[in-house]
Design a protein around this motif. Structure first.
Motif, PDB file in Angstrom:
ATOM      1  N   VAL A  25       0.822  -1.158   0.072  1.00  0.00           N
ATOM      2  CA  VAL A  25      -0.142   0.341   0.274  1.00  0.00           C
ATOM      3  C   VAL A  25       0.757   1.068  -0.110  1.00  0.00           C
ATOM      4  O   VAL A  25       0.249   2.459  -1.119  1.00  0.00           O
ATOM      5  N   PHE A  26       1.807   1.070   0.531  1.00  0.00           N
ATOM      6  CA  PHE A  26       2.498   2.592   0.871  1.00  0.00           C
ATOM      7  C   PHE A  26       3.416   2.271  -0.445  1.00  0.00           C
ATOM      8  O   PHE A  26       3.971   3.520  -1.098  1.00  0.00           O
ATOM      9  N   SER A  27       3.840   1.723  -1.122  1.00  0.00           N
ATOM     10  CA  SER A  27       4.254   1.812  -2.153  1.00  0.00           C
ATOM     11  C   SER A  27       3.612   2.767  -3.551  1.00  0.00           C
ATOM     12  O   SER A  27       4.111   3.006  -4.267  1.00  0.00           O
ATOM     13  N   PHE A  28       1.714   2.489  -3.540  1.00  0.00           N
ATOM     14  CA  PHE A  28       1.367   3.129  -4.557  1.00  0.00           C
ATOM     15  C   PHE A  28       1.046   4.724  -3.576  1.00  0.00           C
ATOM     16  O   PHE A  28       0.972   5.926  -4.266  1.00  0.00           O
ATOM     17  N   CYS A  29       0.627   4.134  -2.453  1.00  0.00           N
ATOM     18  CA  CYS A  29       0.183   5.796  -1.878  1.00  0.00           C
ATOM     19  C   CYS A  29       0.587   6.909  -1.574  1.00  0.00           C
ATOM     20  O   CYS A  29       2.036   7.648  -1.547  1.00  0.00           O
ATOM     21  N   SER A  30       2.434   6.772  -1.837  1.00  0.00           N
ATOM     22  CA  SER A  30       3.934   7.573  -1.586  1.00  0.00           C
ATOM     23  C   SER A  30       4.044   7.808  -3.254  1.00  0.00           C
ATOM     24  O   SER A  30       5.046   8.778  -3.388  1.00  0.00           O
ATOM     25  N   ASN A  31       2.935   7.697  -4.463  1.00  0.00           N
ATOM     26  CA  ASN A  31       3.585   8.296  -5.287  1.00  0.00           C
ATOM     27  C   ASN A  31       2.514   9.314  -5.471  1.00  0.00           C
ATOM     28  O   ASN A  31       1.100   9.321  -5.923  1.00  0.00           O
TER      29      ASN A  31
ATOM     30  N   ASP B 164      -3.089  13.044   1.309  1.00  0.00           N
ATOM     31  CA  ASP B 164      -1.733  13.997   0.427  1.00  0.00           C
ATOM     32  C   ASP B 164      -1.083  12.193   0.112  1.00  0.00           C
ATOM     33  O   ASP B 164      -0.933  11.176   0.622  1.00  0.00           O
ATOM     34  N   VAL B 165       0.214  13.022  -0.040  1.00  0.00           N
ATOM     35  CA  VAL B 165       1.219  11.428  -0.672  1.00  0.00           C
ATOM     36  C   VAL B 165       1.588  11.223   0.717  1.00  0.00           C
ATOM     37  O   VAL B 165       2.135  11.794   1.674  1.00  0.00           O
ATOM     38  N   ASN B 166       1.378   9.228   0.731  1.00  0.00           N
ATOM     39  CA  ASN B 166       2.241   8.978   2.131  1.00  0.00           C
ATOM     40  C   ASN B 166       3.351   9.491   2.334  1.00  0.00           C
ATOM     41  O   ASN B 166       3.988   8.724   1.780  1.00  0.00           O
ATOM     42  N   GLU B 167       4.830  10.416   2.536  1.00  0.00           N
ATOM     43  CA  GLU B 167       5.296  10.525   2.948  1.00  0.00           C
ATOM     44  C   GLU B 167       6.559   9.292   3.895  1.00  0.00           C
ATOM     45  O   GLU B 167       7.957   9.541   3.452  1.00  0.00           O
ATOM     46  N   SER B 168       5.622   8.922   4.382  1.00  0.00           N
ATOM     47  CA  SER B 168       6.426   7.359   4.913  1.00  0.00           C
ATOM     48  C   SER B 168       5.227   7.037   5.365  1.00  0.00           C
ATOM     49  O   SER B 168       4.365   6.336   5.404  1.00  0.00           O
ATOM     50  N   LYS B 169       5.922   5.290   5.860  1.00  0.00           N
ATOM     51  CA  LYS B 169       5.072   4.132   6.080  1.00  0.00           C
ATOM     52  C   LYS B 169       4.059   4.378   7.302  1.00  0.00           C
ATOM     53  O   LYS B 169       3.555   3.703   7.799  1.00  0.00           O
ATOM     54  N   ASP B 170       4.727   5.156   8.440  1.00  0.00           N
ATOM     55  CA  ASP B 170       4.173   5.637   9.115  1.00  0.00           C
ATOM     56  C   ASP B 170       2.537   6.167   9.101  1.00  0.00           C
ATOM     57  O   ASP B 170       1.799   5.890   9.440  1.00  0.00           O
TER      58      ASP B 170
ATOM     59  N   PHE C  36      -8.166   3.617  -5.691  1.00  0.00           N
ATOM     60  CA  PHE C  36      -7.361   3.938  -6.558  1.00  0.00           C
ATOM     61  C   PHE C  36      -6.301   2.817  -7.134  1.00  0.00           C
ATOM     62  O   PHE C  36      -6.637   1.891  -6.057  1.00  0.00           O
ATOM     63  N   LEU C  37      -5.827   3.078  -7.805  1.00  0.00           N
ATOM     64  CA  LEU C  37      -4.815   1.941  -8.128  1.00  0.00           C
ATOM     65  C   LEU C  37      -3.191   2.438  -8.615  1.00  0.00           C
ATOM     66  O   LEU C  37      -2.829   3.348  -8.694  1.00  0.00           O
ATOM     67  N   SER C  38      -2.269   1.517  -7.953  1.00  0.00           N
ATOM     68  CA  SER C  38      -1.067   1.419  -8.232  1.00  0.00           C
ATOM     69  C   SER C  38      -0.853   2.313  -9.935  1.00  0.00           C
ATOM     70  O   SER C  38      -0.863   1.631 -10.739  1.00  0.00           O
ATOM     71  N   GLU C  39       0.097   3.023 -10.025  1.00  0.00           N
ATOM     72  CA  GLU C  39       0.048   3.555 -11.761  1.00  0.00           C
ATOM     73  C   GLU C  39       0.957   2.523 -12.475  1.00  0.00           C
ATOM     74  O   GLU C  39       0.552   2.307 -13.754  1.00  0.00           O
ATOM     75  N   GLU C  40       1.437   1.268 -12.024  1.00  0.00           N
ATOM     76  CA  GLU C  40       2.255   0.245 -13.101  1.00  0.00           C
ATOM     77  C   GLU C  40       0.974  -0.224 -14.002  1.00  0.00           C
ATOM     78  O   GLU C  40       0.597  -0.729 -14.805  1.00  0.00           O
TER      79      GLU C  40
END
Length: 193
Positions: free
Chosen positions: A36-42, A52-58, A110-114
């Motif tokens: 989830v972090f991998s796409f929420c941080s995009n 907002d963009v997830n700047e950290s895994k927290d 929402f989906l991973s951009e990939e």
């Protein structure tokens, strides 16, 4: 079916899992943090969203904690979208707002951009639309998007939703007022999904 005060909440506490040829839709859990972090941080994924963009895994962990606690109360309607080929969570589809009185639910996703542009959001949301009309006996399912989010609008049209209009500058998101397009599908309509 008669709707009681807690009808949708009851069904969400008993959230079913859905399986399609390519996907599994299931409850999220803490083991999904990395995915989830991998796409929420995009930034491209977060840009049209209210969060907002997830700047950290927290930050992602806080989201997962809220969702997981909400499952027990029937307050969370989020399904993780799992790509069957890898077992990886590649997105989230959800009932984000509902009215028992009006038998209406709003979809979120929402989906991973990939994985954009491959019909995945449509495939996943078809399961929620069927579930909403067949099991929850909904009258209306709606979706909303920014006016410039053409990918999201395409998904809603593929689900059979009809454009209803534009709410002008109705939401203040990320420092600006944004216009929102509203789409919907009604329960009495024959689904050709």
């Amino acid at each position: 079916m008669e709707w009681g005060h807690m009808e949708v909440e009851k069904y969400l506490r008993e959230m079913p899992e859905f399986n399609t040829e390519r996907l599994t839709l299931r409850k999220l859990d803490f083991s999904d943090l990395e995915d989830v972090f991998s796409f929420c941080s995009n930034p491209n994924v977060a840009q049209p969203m209210t969060w907002d963009v997830n700047e950290s895994k927290d930050v992602t962990k806080e989201f997962l904690d809220m969702v997981i606690r909400g499952y027990e109360k029937g307050e969370s309607g989020e399904w993780g979208v799992v790509w069957n080929e890898t077992g990886k969570v590649i997105g989230v589809v959800a009932f984000i707002d509902w009215s028992n009185k009006h038998k209406c639910i709003e979809l979120g996703y929402f989906l991973s951009e990939e994985y954009w542009g491959r019909g995945i959001a449509t495939e996943a949301l078809q399961e929620l639309v069927r579930y909403g009309f067949k099991e929850l006996n909904l009258n209306r399912i709606e979706g909303r998007s920014d006016t410039d989010n053409f990918g999201s609008q395409k998904v809603m049209k593929k689900l059979g939703m009809k454009y209803e209009g534009t709410l002008r500058k109705n939401e203040f998101i990320k420092g600006e007022f944004r216009d929102t397009e509203v789409y919907s599908i009604l329960g009495g309509r024959v689904l050709s999904l």
